[in-house]
Design a protein around this motif. Structure first.
Motif, PDB file in Angstrom:
ATOM      1  N   UNK A 148      16.881  12.464   8.339  1.00 33.46           N
ATOM      2  CA  UNK A 148      16.153  12.788   7.114  1.00 33.46           C
ATOM      3  C   UNK A 148      16.447  11.766   6.010  1.00 33.46           C
ATOM      4  N   UNK A 149      17.688  11.315   5.921  1.00 31.03           N
ATOM      5  CA  UNK A 149      18.055  10.355   4.873  1.00 31.03           C
ATOM      6  C   UNK A 149      17.314   9.041   5.064  1.00 31.03           C
ATOM      7  N   UNK A 150      17.197   8.590   6.299  1.00 27.79           N
ATOM      8  CA  UNK A 150      16.474   7.349   6.575  1.00 27.79           C
ATOM      9  C   UNK A 150      14.976   7.515   6.338  1.00 27.79           C
ATOM     10  N   UNK A 151      14.446   8.698   6.657  1.00 27.58           N
ATOM     11  CA  UNK A 151      13.006   8.946   6.508  1.00 27.58           C
ATOM     12  C   UNK A 151      12.580   9.015   5.052  1.00 27.58           C
ATOM     13  N   UNK A 152      13.422   9.573   4.214  1.00 29.34           N
ATOM     14  CA  UNK A 152      13.046   9.820   2.819  1.00 29.34           C
ATOM     15  C   UNK A 152      13.002   8.531   2.010  1.00 29.34           C
ATOM     16  N   UNK A 153      12.053   8.470   1.084  1.00 28.29           N
ATOM     17  CA  UNK A 153      11.991   7.349   0.134  1.00 28.29           C
ATOM     18  C   UNK A 153      13.067   7.482  -0.942  1.00 28.29           C
ATOM     19  N   UNK A 154      13.474   8.700  -1.214  1.00 22.06           N
ATOM     20  CA  UNK A 154      14.504   8.932  -2.226  1.00 22.06           C
ATOM     21  C   UNK A 154      15.329  10.144  -1.825  1.00 22.06           C
ATOM     22  N   UNK A 161       0.850  -1.192   0.000  1.00 23.81           N
ATOM     23  CA  UNK A 161       0.000   0.000   0.000  1.00 23.81           C
ATOM     24  C   UNK A 161       0.889   1.248   0.000  1.00 23.81           C
ATOM     25  N   UNK A 162       1.630   1.437  -1.109  1.00 23.62           N
ATOM     26  CA  UNK A 162       2.565   2.578  -1.155  1.00 23.62           C
ATOM     27  C   UNK A 162       1.837   3.903  -1.101  1.00 23.62           C
ATOM     28  N   UNK A 163       2.451   4.841  -0.403  1.00 23.60           N
ATOM     29  CA  UNK A 163       1.902   6.191  -0.331  1.00 23.60           C
ATOM     30  C   UNK A 163       2.683   7.130  -1.222  1.00 23.60           C
ATOM     31  N   UNK A 164       2.285   8.398  -1.273  1.00 23.19           N
ATOM     32  CA  UNK A 164       3.027   9.383  -2.066  1.00 23.19           C
ATOM     33  C   UNK A 164       4.470   9.466  -1.587  1.00 23.19           C
ATOM     34  N   UNK A 165       5.405   9.695  -2.483  1.00 27.74           N
ATOM     35  CA  UNK A 165       6.820   9.657  -2.101  1.00 27.74           C
ATOM     36  C   UNK A 165       7.228  10.832  -1.227  1.00 27.74           C
ATOM     37  N   UNK A 166       8.248  10.580  -0.431  1.00 25.02           N
ATOM     38  CA  UNK A 166       8.901  11.602   0.397  1.00 25.02           C
ATOM     39  C   UNK A 166      10.328  11.697  -0.117  1.00 25.02           C
ATOM     40  N   UNK A 167      10.678  12.838  -0.699  1.00 24.95           N
ATOM     41  CA  UNK A 167      11.956  12.964  -1.402  1.00 24.95           C
ATOM     42  C   UNK A 167      12.793  14.103  -0.845  1.00 24.95           C
ATOM     43  N   UNK A 168      14.088  13.875  -0.768  1.00 32.50           N
ATOM     44  CA  UNK A 168      15.074  14.900  -0.430  1.00 32.50           C
ATOM     45  C   UNK A 168      15.925  15.123  -1.673  1.00 32.50           C
ATOM     46  N   UNK A 193      10.243  14.154  16.666  1.00 32.33           N
ATOM     47  CA  UNK A 193       8.966  14.075  17.377  1.00 32.33           C
ATOM     48  C   UNK A 193       7.936  15.087  16.893  1.00 32.33           C
ATOM     49  N   UNK A 194       8.380  16.090  16.127  1.00 33.27           N
ATOM     50  CA  UNK A 194       7.459  17.149  15.711  1.00 33.27           C
ATOM     51  C   UNK A 194       7.489  17.367  14.203  1.00 33.27           C
ATOM     52  N   UNK A 195       8.663  17.715  13.646  1.00 30.45           N
ATOM     53  CA  UNK A 195       8.736  18.024  12.216  1.00 30.45           C
ATOM     54  C   UNK A 195       8.351  16.829  11.352  1.00 30.45           C
ATOM     55  N   UNK A 196       9.011  15.692  11.529  1.00 34.60           N
ATOM     56  CA  UNK A 196       8.719  14.549  10.655  1.00 34.60           C
ATOM     57  C   UNK A 196       7.298  14.019  10.844  1.00 34.60           C
ATOM     58  N   UNK A 197       6.756  13.950  12.073  1.00 33.74           N
ATOM     59  CA  UNK A 197       5.342  13.574  12.189  1.00 33.74           C
ATOM     60  C   UNK A 197       4.395  14.528  11.458  1.00 33.74           C
ATOM     61  N   UNK A 198       4.698  15.833  11.470  1.00 28.67           N
ATOM     62  CA  UNK A 198       3.864  16.779  10.720  1.00 28.67           C
ATOM     63  C   UNK A 198       3.954  16.506   9.221  1.00 28.67           C
ATOM     64  N   UNK A 199       5.169  16.254   8.730  1.00 32.25           N
ATOM     65  CA  UNK A 199       5.320  15.931   7.310  1.00 32.25           C
ATOM     66  C   UNK A 199       4.616  14.623   6.970  1.00 32.25           C
TER      67      UNK A 199
END
Length: 251
Positions: free
Chosen positions: A184-190, A12-19, A134-140
């Protein structure tokens, strides 16, 4: 119902998160325009791009956070992506918020640093990391969950990196402190490197090399043209392809 009844057996892929990181002027902000993005303006450098939907210039983390909170509840109909321009400036503003506004002993002291604030010993770094995780990435993630790709734009830097094997190498990396970049690198899909080739072509590197930090979870070709259309096509061709809005135009 047991916990095993909640196991997920389908993709169930979601929209990508890219850096996307690269040198100034290579076309990072134009990529956000082509993606139909609403730009969170953290560095006041996007005013000259016609047609770009952007916030006013945001000079503090509380201002940036307020916009993210509002966008997590919904975005205007014409917006198909949310972009941060740039991530390195957002992290800088978070650090300033921690060492200048949140330090109880020396509140408002502009001489406070990450090394001296909150009792010294770089304890302020841990607070910055807490705000990010705890705040920025959960908001994103909340914005991503309503169906929007996330595009984090960053400047590039030549950075000394220690590999998991313990070797020190120098790589083209996002211009982020090495104590915060891995989150951020671990969080991002690309993580994609925007640069110009020797013949002047603007491209995105999608795979890590001995000189570039990059990755992707979509089996992208090693190099793509620097355009949202090329990104959409590459992601859509992946077995883990999420639904993505078509490109508005070339970069």
């Amino acid at each position: 119902m047991t916990l095993t009844d909640t196991l997920i057996r389908t993709a169930s892929p979601g929209p990508p998160k890219m850096l996307v990181f690269g040198d100034a002027g290579v076309g990072k902000t134009s990529l956000a325009l082509d993606a139909g993005a609403l730009l969170i303006d953290c560095e006041n450098g996007a005013a000259a791009i016609p047609g770009l939907v952007r916030t006013p210039y945001l000079s503090s983390w509380p201002e940036m956070r307020a916009w993210l909170v509002e966008l997590a509840g919904g975005v205007p109909d014409e917006v198909s992506c949310v972009a941060i321009d740039t991530l390195d400036w957002m992290v800088q503003r978070i650090a300033e918020h921690v060492v200048i506004e949140l330090d109880g002993k020396k509140q408002g002291d502009v001489t406070n640093t990450l090394a001296s604030a909150h009792g010294g010993y770089f304890k302020a770094r841990e607070i910055v990391q807490n705000i990010v995780s705890r705040d920025l990435l959960p908001l994103l993630n909340r914005i991503n969950d309503i169906g929007l790709p996330i595009l984090l734009l960053a400047h590039a830097a030549n950075t000394r990196v220690t590999t998991p094997e313990g070797f020190e190498v120098r790589l083209a990396c996002p211009d982020l402190p090495q104590w915060i970049a891995p989150i951020f690198i671990e969080w991002a899909d690309a993580v994609l490197y925007a640069h110009r080739t020797s013949d002047g072509e603007r491209v995105l590197a999608t795979e890590g090399t001995s000189t570039v930090l990059a990755k992707n979870r979509y089996s992208m070709p090693p190099l793509l043209p620097l355009s949202w259309g090329a990104v959409v096509e590459a992601v859509s061709s992946s077995p883990a392809a999420p639904a993505m809005a078509p490109a508005e135009g070339g970069a």
